[in-house]
Design a protein around this motif. Structure first.
Motif, PDB file in Angstrom:
ATOM      1  N   ALA A   1      17.029  33.264  71.853  1.00  0.00           N
ATOM      2  CA  ALA A   1      15.555  33.206  71.965  1.00  0.00           C
ATOM      3  C   ALA A   1      14.792  32.940  73.039  1.00  0.00           C
ATOM      4  O   ALA A   1      13.963  33.519  73.519  1.00  0.00           O
ATOM      5  CB  ALA A   1      15.008  32.496  70.563  1.00  0.00           C
ATOM      6  N   VAL A   2      15.652  32.165  73.773  1.00  0.00           N
ATOM      7  CA  VAL A   2      14.907  31.532  75.098  1.00  0.00           C
ATOM      8  C   VAL A   2      14.866  32.917  76.242  1.00  0.00           C
ATOM      9  O   VAL A   2      13.852  32.989  76.750  1.00  0.00           O
ATOM     10  CB  VAL A   2      15.897  30.672  75.737  1.00  0.00           C
ATOM     11  N   PHE A   3      15.935  33.794  75.853  1.00  0.00           N
ATOM     12  CA  PHE A   3      16.001  35.188  76.702  1.00  0.00           C
ATOM     13  C   PHE A   3      15.223  36.438  75.933  1.00  0.00           C
ATOM     14  O   PHE A   3      15.566  37.393  76.252  1.00  0.00           O
ATOM     15  CB  PHE A   3      17.625  35.339  77.090  1.00  0.00           C
ATOM     16  N   GLY A   4      14.574  36.081  74.857  1.00  0.00           N
ATOM     17  CA  GLY A   4      14.083  36.959  74.136  1.00  0.00           C
ATOM     18  C   GLY A   4      15.046  37.795  73.158  1.00  0.00           C
ATOM     19  O   GLY A   4      14.719  38.812  72.553  1.00  0.00           O
ATOM     20  N   ALA A   5      16.140  37.359  72.970  1.00  0.00           N
ATOM     21  CA  ALA A   5      17.094  37.908  72.177  1.00  0.00           C
ATOM     22  C   ALA A   5      17.156  37.729  70.726  1.00  0.00           C
ATOM     23  O   ALA A   5      18.184  36.987  70.185  1.00  0.00           O
ATOM     24  CB  ALA A   5      18.536  37.798  72.772  1.00  0.00           C
ATOM     25  N   LEU A   6      16.132  37.826  70.027  1.00  0.00           N
ATOM     26  CA  LEU A   6      15.901  37.172  68.704  1.00  0.00           C
ATOM     27  C   LEU A   6      16.840  37.812  67.675  1.00  0.00           C
ATOM     28  O   LEU A   6      17.448  37.164  66.939  1.00  0.00           O
ATOM     29  CB  LEU A   6      14.607  37.616  68.195  1.00  0.00           C
ATOM     30  N   ALA A   7      17.136  39.293  67.661  1.00  0.00           N
ATOM     31  CA  ALA A   7      17.963  39.920  66.913  1.00  0.00           C
ATOM     32  C   ALA A   7      19.490  39.384  67.181  1.00  0.00           C
ATOM     33  O   ALA A   7      20.321  38.826  66.026  1.00  0.00           O
ATOM     34  CB  ALA A   7      18.293  41.482  67.230  1.00  0.00           C
ATOM     35  N   LEU A   8      19.866  38.960  68.080  1.00  0.00           N
ATOM     36  CA  LEU A   8      21.004  38.353  68.554  1.00  0.00           C
ATOM     37  C   LEU A   8      21.307  36.942  68.000  1.00  0.00           C
ATOM     38  O   LEU A   8      22.109  36.633  67.353  1.00  0.00           O
ATOM     39  CB  LEU A   8      21.686  38.506  70.203  1.00  0.00           C
ATOM     40  N   GLY A   9      20.061  36.250  68.090  1.00  0.00           N
ATOM     41  CA  GLY A   9      19.833  34.837  67.559  1.00  0.00           C
ATOM     42  C   GLY A   9      20.267  34.691  66.211  1.00  0.00           C
ATOM     43  O   GLY A   9      20.619  33.822  65.446  1.00  0.00           O
ATOM     44  N   ILE A  10      19.451  35.726  65.409  1.00  0.00           N
ATOM     45  CA  ILE A  10      19.498  35.866  63.891  1.00  0.00           C
ATOM     46  C   ILE A  10      20.897  36.440  63.537  1.00  0.00           C
ATOM     47  O   ILE A  10      21.675  35.575  62.675  1.00  0.00           O
ATOM     48  CB  ILE A  10      18.546  36.921  63.393  1.00  0.00           C
ATOM     49  N   ILE A  11      21.414  37.194  64.043  1.00  0.00           N
ATOM     50  CA  ILE A  11      22.732  37.695  63.569  1.00  0.00           C
ATOM     51  C   ILE A  11      23.845  36.493  63.763  1.00  0.00           C
ATOM     52  O   ILE A  11      24.717  36.215  62.828  1.00  0.00           O
ATOM     53  CB  ILE A  11      23.277  38.786  64.623  1.00  0.00           C
ATOM     54  N   MET A  12      23.815  35.815  65.120  1.00  0.00           N
ATOM     55  CA  MET A  12      24.763  34.878  65.418  1.00  0.00           C
ATOM     56  C   MET A  12      24.402  33.577  64.521  1.00  0.00           C
ATOM     57  O   MET A  12      25.343  32.804  63.916  1.00  0.00           O
ATOM     58  CB  MET A  12      24.751  34.297  66.674  1.00  0.00           C
ATOM     59  N   CYS A  13      23.286  33.247  64.293  1.00  0.00           N
ATOM     60  CA  CYS A  13      22.928  32.106  63.250  1.00  0.00           C
ATOM     61  C   CYS A  13      23.577  32.486  61.966  1.00  0.00           C
ATOM     62  O   CYS A  13      23.901  31.579  61.366  1.00  0.00           O
ATOM     63  CB  CYS A  13      21.559  32.130  63.235  1.00  0.00           C
ATOM     64  N   ALA A  14      23.365  33.626  61.416  1.00  0.00           N
ATOM     65  CA  ALA A  14      23.891  33.910  60.191  1.00  0.00           C
ATOM     66  C   ALA A  14      25.392  34.009  60.192  1.00  0.00           C
ATOM     67  O   ALA A  14      25.954  33.303  59.065  1.00  0.00           O
ATOM     68  CB  ALA A  14      23.554  35.323  59.726  1.00  0.00           C
ATOM     69  N   VAL A  15      25.912  34.366  61.124  1.00  0.00           N
ATOM     70  CA  VAL A  15      27.567  34.135  61.210  1.00  0.00           C
ATOM     71  C   VAL A  15      27.904  32.670  61.266  1.00  0.00           C
ATOM     72  O   VAL A  15      28.852  32.199  60.395  1.00  0.00           O
ATOM     73  CB  VAL A  15      28.132  34.968  62.532  1.00  0.00           C
ATOM     74  N   TRP A  16      27.151  31.969  62.033  1.00  0.00           N
ATOM     75  CA  TRP A  16      27.772  30.526  62.130  1.00  0.00           C
ATOM     76  C   TRP A  16      27.427  29.785  60.970  1.00  0.00           C
ATOM     77  O   TRP A  16      27.941  28.814  60.439  1.00  0.00           O
ATOM     78  CB  TRP A  16      26.770  29.923  63.202  1.00  0.00           C
ATOM     79  N   THR A  17      26.316  30.159  60.193  1.00  0.00           N
ATOM     80  CA  THR A  17      25.949  29.377  58.827  1.00  0.00           C
ATOM     81  C   THR A  17      26.802  29.634  57.924  1.00  0.00           C
ATOM     82  O   THR A  17      27.244  28.720  57.187  1.00  0.00           O
ATOM     83  CB  THR A  17      24.502  30.040  58.578  1.00  0.00           C
ATOM     84  N   ALA A  18      27.468  30.867  57.647  1.00  0.00           N
ATOM     85  CA  ALA A  18      28.664  31.108  57.025  1.00  0.00           C
ATOM     86  C   ALA A  18      29.881  30.468  57.292  1.00  0.00           C
ATOM     87  O   ALA A  18      30.396  29.840  56.330  1.00  0.00           O
ATOM     88  CB  ALA A  18      28.859  32.609  56.898  1.00  0.00           C
ATOM     89  N   VAL A  19      30.204  30.437  58.411  1.00  0.00           N
ATOM     90  CA  VAL A  19      31.097  29.603  58.916  1.00  0.00           C
ATOM     91  C   VAL A  19      31.094  28.128  58.776  1.00  0.00           C
ATOM     92  O   VAL A  19      32.144  27.437  58.336  1.00  0.00           O
ATOM     93  CB  VAL A  19      31.576  29.915  60.309  1.00  0.00           C
ATOM     94  N   LEU A  20      29.939  27.565  58.951  1.00  0.00           N
ATOM     95  CA  LEU A  20      29.674  26.122  58.980  1.00  0.00           C
ATOM     96  C   LEU A  20      29.745  25.573  57.547  1.00  0.00           C
ATOM     97  O   LEU A  20      30.046  24.582  57.041  1.00  0.00           O
ATOM     98  CB  LEU A  20      28.622  25.693  59.706  1.00  0.00           C
ATOM     99  N   ALA A  21      29.213  26.566  56.472  1.00  0.00           N
ATOM    100  CA  ALA A  21      29.001  26.227  55.006  1.00  0.00           C
ATOM    101  C   ALA A  21      30.343  25.919  54.814  1.00  0.00           C
ATOM    102  O   ALA A  21      30.529  25.017  53.681  1.00  0.00           O
ATOM    103  CB  ALA A  21      28.219  27.479  54.253  1.00  0.00           C
ATOM    104  N   TYR A  22      31.225  26.929  54.936  1.00  0.00           N
ATOM    105  CA  TYR A  22      32.458  26.526  54.498  1.00  0.00           C
ATOM    106  C   TYR A  22      33.460  25.241  55.303  1.00  0.00           C
ATOM    107  O   TYR A  22      34.135  24.732  54.488  1.00  0.00           O
ATOM    108  CB  TYR A  22      33.602  27.713  54.845  1.00  0.00           C
ATOM    109  N   LYS A  23      33.274  25.087  56.337  1.00  0.00           N
ATOM    110  CA  LYS A  23      33.485  23.895  57.149  1.00  0.00           C
ATOM    111  C   LYS A  23      32.800  22.543  56.434  1.00  0.00           C
ATOM    112  O   LYS A  23      33.773  21.609  56.390  1.00  0.00           O
ATOM    113  CB  LYS A  23      33.335  24.111  58.402  1.00  0.00           C
ATOM    114  N   ILE A  24      31.681  22.814  56.128  1.00  0.00           N
ATOM    115  CA  ILE A  24      31.234  21.554  55.585  1.00  0.00           C
ATOM    116  C   ILE A  24      31.799  21.447  54.172  1.00  0.00           C
ATOM    117  O   ILE A  24      31.946  20.168  53.785  1.00  0.00           O
ATOM    118  CB  ILE A  24      29.683  21.676  55.085  1.00  0.00           C
TER     119      ILE A  24
END
Length: 183
Positions: A135-158
């Motif tokens: 988002a710092v660089f205006g790439a909101l879609a990239l931020g949302i997509i990677m945030c969704a991926v990380w959320t899924a990965v970390l939910a299982y790690k948690i």
């Protein structure tokens, strides 16, 4: 030619890669010490998923954000502030901080620093920074997509971490109850 493909986003991605490389060295040192002390690892087969997701996020910053992308100073400042919180988490765990999940039978459960407020502050920071830096660089879609991926990965790690720490956490909470002053 190269000046058209290398800009601030690429430099920042390389700096993040160096930062995480240094953290990996610290994690590896702590891992060796924990194993020597008898710690057991949980979710070992899942660690490559976490590492790959992290590298994919950094690579996406490098390759998918244009070199000439505009910069939001406010979001950049927020990201830098988030790094302070990240190192508060690491400092709070000290010798127990690793990228992997280890449990040492008689080790205390972290209850200081940000762990007073959140059970998993490290993962909250990871999810926030995963969105914030693109988002710092205006790439909101990239931020949302990677945030969704990380959320899924970390939910299982948690889930893996909570399962590994369940017995120790129950003992720790029981001990706190016994030492609370009567009102």
């Amino acid at each position: 030619m190269i000046s058209d493909s290398i800009g601030l986003p690429q430099i920042v991605a390389l700096l993040v890669l160096c930062q995480r490389g240094a953290e990996e060295l610290y994690s590896a040192r702590n891992t060796r010490a924990l194993i020597a002390a008898g710690a057991e690892e949980a979710g070992r087969s899942y660690y490559p998923v976490v590492a790959t997701t992290h590298l994919a996020w950094i690579a996406s910053l490098f390759f998918l954000i244009p070199a000439s992308a505009p910069v939001s100073s406010i979001l950049a400042a927020a990201y830098i502030l988030l790094q302070g919180i990240r190192y508060w988490v690491i400092a709070s765990l000290g010798r127990f901080w690793t990228h992997r999940i280890f449990t040492l039978k008689d080790a205390p459960i972290a209850q200081s620093g940000p762990y007073r407020y959140f059970r998993h502050p490290n993962y909250a920071v990871t999810i926030a920074e995963t969105f914030l830096l693109p988002a710092v660089f205006g790439a909101l879609a990239l931020g949302i997509i990677m945030c969704a991926v990380w959320t899924a990965v970390l939910a299982y790690k948690i889930e893996l971490e909570d399962k590994a720490l369940f017995a120790r956490r129950a003992l720790s909470e029981q001990s706190l109850e016994q030492h609370r002053p009567l009102a």
